[in-house]
Design an enzyme around this catalytic site. Structure first.
Site, mmCIF file in Angstrom:
data_model
loop_
_atom_site.group_PDB
_atom_site.id
_atom_site.type_symbol
_atom_site.label_atom_id
_atom_site.label_comp_id
_atom_site.label_asym_id
_atom_site.label_seq_id
_atom_site.Cartn_x
_atom_site.Cartn_y
_atom_site.Cartn_z
ATOM 1 N N GLU A 304 0.838 -1.210 0.000
ATOM 2 C CA GLU A 304 0.000 0.000 0.000
ATOM 3 C C GLU A 304 0.866 1.250 0.000
ATOM 4 O O GLU A 304 1.143 1.832 1.059
ATOM 5 C CB GLU A 304 -0.924 0.005 1.224
ATOM 6 N N GLU A 396 -5.956 -7.448 -1.172
ATOM 7 C CA GLU A 396 -6.323 -7.372 0.242
ATOM 8 C C GLU A 396 -7.628 -6.597 0.380
ATOM 9 O O GLU A 396 -7.827 -5.578 -0.282
ATOM 10 C CB GLU A 396 -5.222 -6.646 1.042
#
Ligand code: IDC
Length: 478
Positions: A304, A396
């Site tokens: 991320e 995710e």
């Protein structure tokens, strides 16, 4: 069929298809029929939308066998661009495009075909090219003149993979690759993989013994295990060798159970992936070399990115991907996106920045993450919009809030997973662990107790996810 005398047959074989085509072009072969002895036929079909298109190109070799080839054509409109190609090495110079064969489709016997393609962009108009060359000679299509039966091709044409011999996700789907905006299996058919992510390996190693992975593969019927290897927070940076070994061991356990393994270089804080560039290069060189022969490995090069521009993420990707390709040329690679892999939405942006400035590599996908109780319609709308233009992989997501905790938001989770199912977007749920937080699938204490099957060990999120993941995949094989 008229039999054509071919005085230089020996020469033709030595020269391969290029020689044959050159001879045909210079009219060494007699009779009008010889002029019809074309070397190749190309079909070029597109699926177009405002500003973008997908082109699927089938190349059929009608000449002598080739062991590598280059297809050439020219875009009729100066605004047409190749953005991301697959199954060939694509290059564009002005309006001229070339596609060079890759390892697995370089050998094309007489009469054999192969399919390649790309995603493109256009501005003015988007007409299809009509003239193609193979190794420099015009493809005039038609039936061509097959070689005498007494001189069989020197190499067998590429074969369609045989029917699967097993029933696991990897046995059925084999080596994956990106085709258009989809993830495709060995039969070239779009598929969706559904599975679970580990929690941080540095904290939850006891959650992944054989019994746990058996439950995931057999009881949950999961297709995919995401292996979340944090880089900071007591992760990889503290002991690169041990974490690399731990990841490889889980790749093997997934492979043994016919599951795909998503190797997640779990950067989080700091959010700039280039902070870990050297570590990423070292790590991916190792895992890609070690796992190159496996069909079940997918690489996720940064979890991320946050607080950083898309151009920085893109630059990171363009430095890490070549390291992977040099070691494992055919694996799918997934690239994180701006704003915690929100395609930029959490930073006030959107997927246009990726579409307009894509990573210059093929066989890649882009990451999208969401937490169902925090991220709703505006994120879903953007995913739907982006999915027509970019290959997406939800590596995710949580059924809860972005903190990883709180209650399951069933309505939003349903809306999300229905959307992903419809778009055939693959996903991994955070987490297959017994962390004391709402996103964990297993009740606290489960991992130490060592029993993983059935519903009594599951949290609300775990029970919800097991139900979603257990539904049949129906992977297409023809
Ligand atoms: C969370 C874990 C939590 C841990 C925290 C910090 O659930 O136990 O303390 O990380 O390491 C992400 C990240 C993922 C987060 C998760 C939930 O990829 O590492 O895990 N999340 O906050 N992005 C959005 C949410």
């Amino acid at each position: 069929m008229i039999s054509i005398p071919r005085p230089s047959r020996r020469h033709l074989l030595v020269g391969g298809a290029v020689g044959a085509l050159a001879l045909a072009a210079t009219a060494v072969l007699p009779s009008t029929n010889a002029m019809a002895a074309t070397g190749c036929a190309v079909t070029y079909t597109t699926n177009s939308w405002q500003g973008g298109f997908t082109a699927n190109v089938t190349v059929k070799n009608l000449g002598d066998p080739v062991s590598n080839w280059t297809l050439g054509f020219t875009f009729p409109d100066g605004g047409q661009r190749v953005v991301q190609g697959w199954s060939a090495t694509w290059q564009q110079s002005g309006s001229a495009v070339t596609a060079r064969s890759v390892d697995y489709n370089g050998s094309l016997g007489t009469g054999a075909s192969t399919s390649i393609g790309f995603n493109g962009s256009w501005t003015g108009s988007n007409p299809n090219p009509t003239a193609f060359t193979l190794n420099g000679t015009a493809c005039t299509g038609g039936t061509g003149t097959p070689p005498p039966t007494s001189t069989p091709p020197t190499s067998a044409p590429p074969t369609t993979p045989p029917p699967p011999t097993g029933t696991t996700p990897v046995a059925i789907n084999g080596q994956l690759r990106v085709c258009g905006v989809n993830l495709c299996n060995q039969y070239g058919k779009p598929i969706q993989l559904r599975g679970m992510s580990t929690h941080g390996l540095q904290w939850f190693a006891n959650c992944y013994p054989d019994a746990s992975l058996n439950a995931l593969a057999n009881d949950w019927q999961a297709d995919l295990l995401r292996i979340a290897m944090y880089v900071q927070e007591q992760g990889y940076e503290t002991n690169p060798t041990a974490f690399t070994n731990q990841v490889n061991a889980l790749v093997d356990k997934a492979e043994a159970r016919g599951m795909y393994a998503l190797i997640d270089f779990h950067t989080l804080t700091p959010g700039d992936p280039t902070y870990n560039l050297d570590r990423a290069k070292t790590f991916f060189a190792n895992v890609a070399a070690r796992n190159a022969a496996k069909k079940n490995v997918i690489y996720e090069i940064t979890n991320e990115p946050n607080g950083v521009s898309w151009s920085t993420i893109r630059s990171y990707a363009e430095q890490v991907i070549p390291v992977i390709r040099a070691n494992d040329p055919d694996a799918v690679v997934i690239v994180g996106t701006r704003g915690w892999s929100s395609l930029g939405v959490s930073d006030g942006g959107n997927s246009d920045e990726v579409v307009n400035n894509p990573v210059r590599a093929d066989n890649i996908m882009y990451t999208f993450h969401f937490y169902a109780a925090s991220h709703k319609d505006n994120y879903r709308n953007e995913v739907q919009r982006a999915a027509a233009r970019l290959p997406l992989f939800v590596t995710e997501f949580g059924t809860v809030t972005y903190t990883g905790d709180g209650a399951v938001d069933t309505a939003s989770s349903n809306a999300w997973l229905d959307l992903l199912d419809r778009l055939k977007i693959s996903y991994a749920n955070w987490t297959y662990s017994d962390a004391a937080e709402g996103s964990a699938a297993l009740r606290p204490g489960t991992c130490a107790a060592g029993t993983f099957t059935g519903t009594s060990v599951l949290t609300e999120s775990g029970a919800y996810m097991r139900n979603r993941i257990r539904t049949p995949d129906n992977f297409p094989t023809s």
